[in-house]
Design an enzyme around this catalytic site. Structure first.
Site, PDB file in Angstrom:
ATOM      1  N   ALA A  60       0.682  -1.303   0.159  1.00 25.56           N
ATOM      2  CA  ALA A  60      -0.095   0.162   0.049  1.00 25.56           C
ATOM      3  C   ALA A  60       0.987   1.278  -0.038  1.00 25.56           C
ATOM      4  O   ALA A  60       1.940   1.193   0.306  1.00 25.56           O
ATOM      5  CB  ALA A  60      -0.933   0.086   1.411  1.00 25.56           C
ATOM      6  N   GLY A  99       0.976  -5.142   1.171  1.00 29.50           N
ATOM      7  CA  GLY A  99      -0.242  -5.383   0.158  1.00 29.50           C
ATOM      8  C   GLY A  99       0.412  -5.890  -1.125  1.00 29.50           C
ATOM      9  O   GLY A  99      -0.371  -6.566  -1.849  1.00 29.50           O
ATOM     10  N   GLU A 102       0.083  -9.133  -0.657  1.00 32.03           N
ATOM     11  CA  GLU A 102      -1.164  -9.596  -0.390  1.00 32.03           C
ATOM     12  C   GLU A 102      -1.881  -9.829  -1.801  1.00 32.03           C
ATOM     13  O   GLU A 102      -3.048 -10.588  -2.123  1.00 32.03           O
ATOM     14  CB  GLU A 102      -2.068  -8.793   0.386  1.00 32.03           C
ATOM     15  CG  GLU A 102      -1.563  -8.855   1.867  1.00 32.03           C
ATOM     16  CD  GLU A 102      -2.289  -7.617   2.732  1.00 32.03           C
ATOM     17  OE1 GLU A 102      -2.194  -6.558   2.467  1.00 32.03           O
ATOM     18  OE2 GLU A 102      -2.960  -7.768   3.488  1.00 32.03           O
ATOM     19  N   GLU A 122       3.998  -4.934   7.521  1.00 39.75           N
ATOM     20  CA  GLU A 122       2.917  -4.111   8.070  1.00 39.75           C
ATOM     21  C   GLU A 122       3.211  -3.817   9.611  1.00 39.75           C
ATOM     22  O   GLU A 122       3.155  -2.723  10.123  1.00 39.75           O
ATOM     23  CB  GLU A 122       1.617  -4.441   7.952  1.00 39.75           C
ATOM     24  CG  GLU A 122       0.950  -4.263   6.363  1.00 39.75           C
ATOM     25  CD  GLU A 122       1.285  -5.332   5.544  1.00 39.75           C
ATOM     26  OE1 GLU A 122       2.121  -6.241   6.036  1.00 39.75           O
ATOM     27  OE2 GLU A 122       0.707  -5.622   4.471  1.00 39.75           O
TER      28      GLU A 122
HETATM   29  C1  3H9 Z   1       0.360  -2.383   3.651  1.00 41.04           C
HETATM   30  O1  3H9 Z   1       0.776  -2.755   2.578  1.00 41.04           O
HETATM   31  C2  3H9 Z   1      -0.858  -2.280   3.954  1.00 41.04           C
HETATM   32  C3  3H9 Z   1      -1.688  -3.252   3.389  1.00 41.04           C
HETATM   33  O2  3H9 Z   1      -1.395  -4.361   4.104  1.00 41.04           O
HETATM   34  C4  3H9 Z   1      -3.142  -2.857   3.600  1.00 41.04           C
HETATM   35  C5  3H9 Z   1      -3.713  -1.882   2.916  1.00 41.04           C
HETATM   36  C6  3H9 Z   1      -5.339  -1.742   2.957  1.00 41.04           C
HETATM   37  N1  3H9 Z   1       4.613   3.614   0.242  1.00 41.04           N
HETATM   38  O3  3H9 Z   1      13.144   2.444   0.850  1.00 41.04           O
HETATM   39  P1  3H9 Z   1      13.568   3.235  -0.171  1.00 41.04           P
HETATM   40  C7  3H9 Z   1       9.265   5.204  -1.180  1.00 41.04           C
HETATM   41  S1  3H9 Z   1       1.759  -0.992   4.488  1.00 41.04           S
HETATM   42  C8  3H9 Z   1       4.866   4.742  -0.102  1.00 41.04           C
HETATM   43  O4  3H9 Z   1      14.622   4.462  -0.143  1.00 41.04           O
HETATM   44  P2  3H9 Z   1      14.812   1.006  -1.124  1.00 41.04           P
HETATM   45  C9  3H9 Z   1      10.295   5.733  -0.124  1.00 41.04           C
HETATM   46  O5  3H9 Z   1       9.601   6.627   0.880  1.00 41.04           O
HETATM   47  C10 3H9 Z   1       2.967  -1.178   3.515  1.00 41.04           C
HETATM   48  N2  3H9 Z   1       6.108   5.167  -0.437  1.00 41.04           N
HETATM   49  O6  3H9 Z   1      14.216   2.227  -1.380  1.00 41.04           O
HETATM   50  C11 3H9 Z   1      11.203   6.256  -1.090  1.00 41.04           C
HETATM   51  O7  3H9 Z   1      10.797   7.852  -1.295  1.00 41.04           O
HETATM   52  P3  3H9 Z   1      11.673   8.820  -1.443  1.00 41.04           P
HETATM   53  C12 3H9 Z   1       3.807  -2.473   3.591  1.00 41.04           C
HETATM   54  C13 3H9 Z   1       7.074   4.305  -0.400  1.00 41.04           C
HETATM   55  O8  3H9 Z   1      15.134   0.178  -2.366  1.00 41.04           O
HETATM   56  C14 3H9 Z   1      11.231   5.647  -2.147  1.00 41.04           C
HETATM   57  O9  3H9 Z   1       9.767   4.767  -2.340  1.00 41.04           O
HETATM   58  N3  3H9 Z   1       5.058  -2.325   3.072  1.00 41.04           N
HETATM   59  C15 3H9 Z   1       6.859   2.750  -0.050  1.00 41.04           C
HETATM   60  O10 3H9 Z   1      15.941   1.063  -0.080  1.00 41.04           O
HETATM   61  C16 3H9 Z   1      12.191   4.538  -2.361  1.00 41.04           C
HETATM   62  O11 3H9 Z   1      11.979   3.710  -1.148  1.00 41.04           O
HETATM   63  C17 3H9 Z   1       6.448  -1.818   3.589  1.00 41.04           C
HETATM   64  O12 3H9 Z   1       6.330  -1.629   4.667  1.00 41.04           O
HETATM   65  C18 3H9 Z   1       5.257   2.646   0.268  1.00 41.04           C
HETATM   66  N4  3H9 Z   1       4.718   1.350   0.707  1.00 41.04           N
HETATM   67  O13 3H9 Z   1      13.890  -0.165  -0.442  1.00 41.04           O
HETATM   68  C19 3H9 Z   1       7.414  -1.588   2.467  1.00 41.04           C
HETATM   69  N5  3H9 Z   1       7.712   1.823   0.091  1.00 41.04           N
HETATM   70  O14 3H9 Z   1      12.603   8.433  -2.716  1.00 41.04           O
HETATM   71  C20 3H9 Z   1       7.987  -0.487   2.796  1.00 41.04           C
HETATM   72  C21 3H9 Z   1       8.826   2.833  -0.400  1.00 41.04           C
HETATM   73  O15 3H9 Z   1      10.877  10.113  -1.688  1.00 41.04           O
HETATM   74  N6  3H9 Z   1       9.249  -0.050   1.924  1.00 41.04           N
HETATM   75  N7  3H9 Z   1       8.338   4.085  -0.703  1.00 41.04           N
HETATM   76  O16 3H9 Z   1      12.492   8.836  -0.108  1.00 41.04           O
HETATM   77  C22 3H9 Z   1      10.441  -0.658   2.059  1.00 41.04           C
HETATM   78  O17 3H9 Z   1      10.476  -1.216   2.894  1.00 41.04           O
HETATM   79  C23 3H9 Z   1      11.752  -0.393   1.112  1.00 41.04           C
HETATM   80  O18 3H9 Z   1      11.103   0.903   0.689  1.00 41.04           O
HETATM   81  C24 3H9 Z   1      11.674  -1.265  -0.160  1.00 41.04           C
HETATM   82  C25 3H9 Z   1      12.817  -0.591  -1.093  1.00 41.04           C
HETATM   83  C26 3H9 Z   1      12.450  -2.498   0.338  1.00 41.04           C
HETATM   84  C27 3H9 Z   1      10.665  -1.683  -0.589  1.00 41.04           C
END
Ligand code: 3H9
Length: 672
Positions: A60, A99, A102, A122
C-alpha cells in the site's frame, strides 16, 4: 500505473508505479478495471499479474494512510481477483511486501523469481496486513509459519516460501518468469480463501507465548494474533471483517502514526538539503582505519561485510593481532548462528589488511580515525594523515564529542575532513552521525552519506558542536539524573521511568555499560561529586562488576548497598535533605530536557530537520520506536505541556539551562 498486454489467451497485467509499485488509489483502480475486463473478455483464458522494474510491489502507499482512502479499497480489488473464474497467476518478479504480497496471495497460483523476498512488514508500521494477508497466508502456510512472518514483519526467501507452500514454482532467470507463469494457464481457478487452515487458535496462542520479545511495547502484534485466530476459526468473509476492523483501529492509533513517521524520517535523513542532486561522488575502493580497538574493528566490519577492502593500522603488534582476532571471532559467532557461511567469513577476512605501517593508509580513498577520544591525540593523527594520504582521500574522525573543525585545521585540506561518529557496537548499531565541518566539501559529504547507506548504515548529517546531536542531548538527561539522585531519587527509580517508557536501559544502567570512568579526571583524591566517588573506589561500571549497581559474573544487575551509603554520605556533605521525587519530575527533568536540547539543536542548525534528531535516537540509542523518537514524541506530548514542566523545575536545573524559543512558538499541526 497499469499496463496490459495480451498474447494469445493470456493477459499480462503489469503493476507499473515507480519507484516501488506502491498500490496507491490510481493503481488500485486500474488493477480493478483490468481484472473486471479480463473476466468478461472471452478472448482471455488466463491472467498473469506481475510488476515492472526490480520490485513486484512494496505494498500500500504508506503516504495515503491517515487520510480517507479513495475507492476502490485494496481488499475489494483482491476479492475480485480471487473470485475471477479464470486462473490468475502472480509472476513475482522481485520483492513483494505488504499489500504487494497480498495481491499475490489473492491470485490462484504464485511463480517467483529465486532472488525475490516475500514479506508482510505491516507490523513495523504499527498495523497489520489489511488486505487479506492475515486470512490468506495461514491458508497457504499454516498458523505458525504465517504468524512468524506477520508478527516479525521479516521477509522470507523464495526457497523458504516454496518449502512452506507460499509459492508454487521458482524460476532462476527473470527471462523465464512469464513462461513459467503461463504454465499454470490451463489449471483451474483456485481461490486461496476456500482452503482450510492448518493450525488452530491454540497454535496462535502458543506462538505468542513463545515469542514475548516480538510483542514488548507494541500494540500491533497482539492484533495480528487475533486476526490469524479469526482465520483459523471463521470463514473468509468473517475473518476479513475482523482483519478490517483491527486494521482501521491500528492505522488511526498513535503507534502507527509514530512508526510511519519513523519510516519516512529514516528516508528523509539520507537527503542533504543544500547538496545539488548532481554532486559527483568520489570513488571509494579501499578504506583505512586508524586504530584496531573495539571501535576500529567494529567500523572495519561494516566495510568488509559490504565487500570493501580495509587497511587497519595499529601502533602495537599485540593490539593489532587482538583487533584482527576480534573481527574474526565476531564473524565466526555470526556464522555459528547460521547467518553467514564459512566462505563468507573467509571472504570478508581476506579483504582485511592489518598493518603496523601508518603509511599504508596512503592507498586508501577514505581513512577513518578511531583512536582514543583526546583532542591532542586526534590532532597528531590528522597531522600524520595529511602527510601520507593521497590527494582527494576523505579523512574522517570517529570522534563522539570533539570539534571536527579543530581537527580539520591540523591538515592542509580541511575540505576533505569530516566526522563519522559510529555507535557501539559499530558493526551492529545502524546510526552514523556524519559531522559536516565548516569547510567540508559538498562532494565529500555526498560520498560519505552514500557510502554509509551502501554499507547498510543509517547516516544522519550533524553540524559541529560538543556531542553533535545524540551525545549533546544526553548531557542534560544524565546531569539531571544524577541531580535527582542527590535530591532523593534512587538510581533504580530513575532508570525504571526510562525502561517503563521503553528505553532499553536507563541513564545509570547506560553509564555502567559505557564506563562510569569516561571523562573522569583520574585523581582519586579529588572527589567533587558522586561519580568521582564511584570512580575513586574502582566502581567503573560493568567492566569492574561494580558501578551504580553491583554485577555478578553473568553481568546480572542488583542494587548496591555501597552506592546507597555513598549517596547518603554525599547528601549529608552537601546539606541536602532527601525528598520524595515523583516519576513526573523524572520525566520532566530527563525527557523534556532532551526535547528542549533537541529544539536548541534544531534552532542552531546542528540538525537539518526535527525528524533527523528522531532518527539519531531511534538508531543510536534504542529510543522506543513506537513513540517516533524524542521530537515526534515531544510534539505529541505538546510543547506547551513540555514548557510548563520545564518551567516548573527550572530552579532545580543548572544556571545554564534555558528553554528553547522554538518550544514556545506555535506548534505545527500533529500528524494525522
Ligand atoms: C500495506 O501494504 C498495508 C496493506 O496490508 C493493507 C492496505 C489496506 N508507500 O526505501 P527506499 C518510497 S503497508 C509509499 O528508499 P529501497 C520511499 O519513501 C506497506 N512510499 O528504497 C522512497 O521515497 P523517497 C507495507 C514508499 O530500495 C522510495 O519509495 N510495505 C513505499 O532502499 C524508495 O524507497 C512496506 O512496509 C510505500 N509502501 O527499499 C514496505 N515504499 O525516494 C516499505 C517505499 O521519496 N518499503 N516508498 O524517499 C520498503 O521497505 C522499502 O522501500 C523497499 C525498497 C524495501 C521496498
Amino acid at each position: 500505473m497499469i499496463r496490459t498486454e495480451q498474447t494469445g489467451p493470456i493477459l499480462t497485467i503489469t503493476l507499473d508505479n515507480p519507484p516501488v509499485n506502491a498500490l496507491g488509489a490510481a493503481l488500485r483502480s486500474g488493477l480493478a478495471k483490468a481484472i473486471a475486463r479480463a473476466a468478461d473478455d472471452i478472448s482471455v483464458g488466463a491472467i498473469i499479474v506481475t510488476g515492472s522494474g526490480k520490485l513486484f510491489s512494496a505494498g500500500a502507499d504508506i503516504s495515503e494512510f491517515g487520510k480517507p482512502l479513495a475507492d476502490p479499497q485494496l481488499p475489494d480489488v483482491l476479492a475480485a481477483i480471487e473470485a475471477c473464474p479464470k486462473p490468475v497467476i502472480a509472476a513475482i518478479n522481485g520483492t513483494a511486501l505488504g499489500g504487494g504480497l497480498e495481491v499475490a496471495l489473492a491470485c490462484h497460483y504464485r511463480v517467483a523469481l529465486a532472488s525475490a523476498k516475500l514479506g508482510l512488514p505491516e507490523v513495523k508500521l504499527g498495523i497489520l496486513p489489511g488486505a487479506g494477508g492475515t486470512q490468506r497466508l495461514p491458508r497457504l502456510v499454516g498458523v505458525e509459519a504465517a504468524l512468524k512472518m506477520i508478527v516479525s514483519g521479516d521477509p522470507v526467501s523464495v526457497a523458504k516460501a516454496l518449502a512452506s507452500g507460499l509459492v508454487d514454482k521458482v524460476v532462476e532467470n527473470a527471462a523465464d518468469l512469464l513462461t513459467a507463469a503461463a504454465g499454470f494457464a490451463d489449471s483451474p481457478a483456485r481461490p486461496t480463501g476456500e482452503r482450510a487452515v492448518s493450525g488452530d487458535a491454540a497454535a496462535a496462542d502458543a506462538f505468542a507465548a513463545a515469542n514475548p520479545r516480538l510483542f514488548k511495547g507494541f500494540t500491533a502484534p497482539t492484533a495480528c494474533v487475533e486476526a490469524v485466530k479469526a482465520a483459523a476459526t471463521l470463514p473468509l468473509t468473517e475473518g476479513m471483517a475482523v482483519e478490517r476492523r483491527l486494521f482501521l483501529e491500528l492505522v488511526a492509533g498513535d503507534q502507527s502514526k509514530a512508526l510511519r513517521h519513523a519510516f519516512f524520517a529514516e528516508r528523509a535523513a539520507a537527503k542533504v538539503d543544500d547538496l545539488p542532486k548532481d554532486t559527483v561522488k568520489r570513488d571509494i575502493a579501499r578504506v583505512g582505519i586508524i586504530g584496531a580497538g573495539t571501535m576500529g574493528g567494529g567500523i572495519a566490519m561494516n566495510f568488509l561485510s559490504a565487500g570493501l577492502p580495509v587497511t587497519m593500522v595499529e601502533t602495537n603488534a599485540e593490539a593489532l593481532e587482538r583487533g584482527a582476532a576480534l573481527i574474526r571471532s565476531n564473524y565466526e559467532a555470526t556464522a555459528a548462528k547460521g547467518r553467514l557461511t564459512t566462505d563468507q567469513v573467509e571472504a570478508a577476512m581476506a579483504l582485511l589488511t592489518p598493518t603496523l605501517e601508518f603509511g599504508a593508509v596512503g592507498e586508501c580513498d577514505l581513512v577513518i580515525e578511531a583512536v582514543y577520544e583526546n583532542m591532542d591525540v586526534k590532532k597528531q593523527v590528522f597531522g600524520r594523515l595529511d602527510a601520507v594520504a593521497k590527494p582527494g582521500a576523505i579523512l574522517a574522525s570517529n570522534t563522539s564529542y570533539l570539534d571536527v573543525d579543530a581537527i580539520a585545521a591540523c591538515t592542509s585540506r580541511p575540505e576533505d575532513v569530516l566526522g563519522m561518529h559510529f555507535f557501539s557496537p559499530a558493526n551492529v548499531m545502524k546510526l552514523v552521525e556524519v559531522v559536516r565541518g565548516a569547510k567540508t566539501a559538498p562532494d565529500v559529504l555526498a560520498t560519505v552519506m552514500a557510502l554509509g547507506q551502501k554499507v547498510g548504515k543509517v547516516p544522519v548529517v550533524a553540524g559541529v558542536c560538543y556531542g553533535f546531536i545524540g551525545n549533546r542531548m544526553l548531557i542534560p538527561r544524565q546531569d539531571n539524573a544524577l541531580a535527582l539522585v542527590m535530591e532523593g531519587a534512587s538510581p533504580e527509580q530513575v532508570d525504571k521511568v526510562h525502561t517503563d517508557f521503553g528505553m532499553p536501559m536507563g541513564p545509570f544502567q547506560m553509564t555502567d555499560l559505557a564506563g562510569v570512568d569516561i571523562g573522569w579526571h583520574r585523581d582519586e583524591t579529588r572527589i567533587d561529586n558522586l561519580k568521582d566517588a564511584l570512580c575513586a573506589q574502582g566502581r567503573w561500571g560493568q567492566k569492574t562488576k561494580a558501578g551504580f549497581y553491583d554485577y555478578d559474573a553473568n553481568r546480572k544487575r542488583s542494587t548496591s548497598p555501597v552506592v546507597a551509603a555513598l549517596i547518603e554520605e554525599f547528601r549529608e556533605r552537601e546539606g541536602i535533605t532527601p525528598r520524595a521525587i515523583s516519576d513526573e519530575e523524572i520525566v520532566a527533568r530527563t525527557l523534556y530536557t532532551m526535547v528542549n536540547e533537541g529544539a536548541l539543536i534544531l534552532e542552531e542548525g546542528i540538525a537539518q530537520r526535527s525528524s533527523d534528531i528522531d532518527v539519531v535516537w531511534l538508531y543510536g540509542y534504542g529510543w522506543p520506536r513506537w513513540t517516533g523518537g524524542p521530537m515526534f514524541w515531544g510534539e505529541r506530548e505538546g510543547f506547551a505541556k513540555i514548557v510548563a514542566g520545564l518551567e516548573h523545575y527550572t530552579d532545580r536545573m543548572p544556571e545554564s539551562f534555558s528553554i528553547a524559543p522554538l518550544l514556545r512558538s506555535p506548534q505545527p499541526e500533529p500528524v494525522a
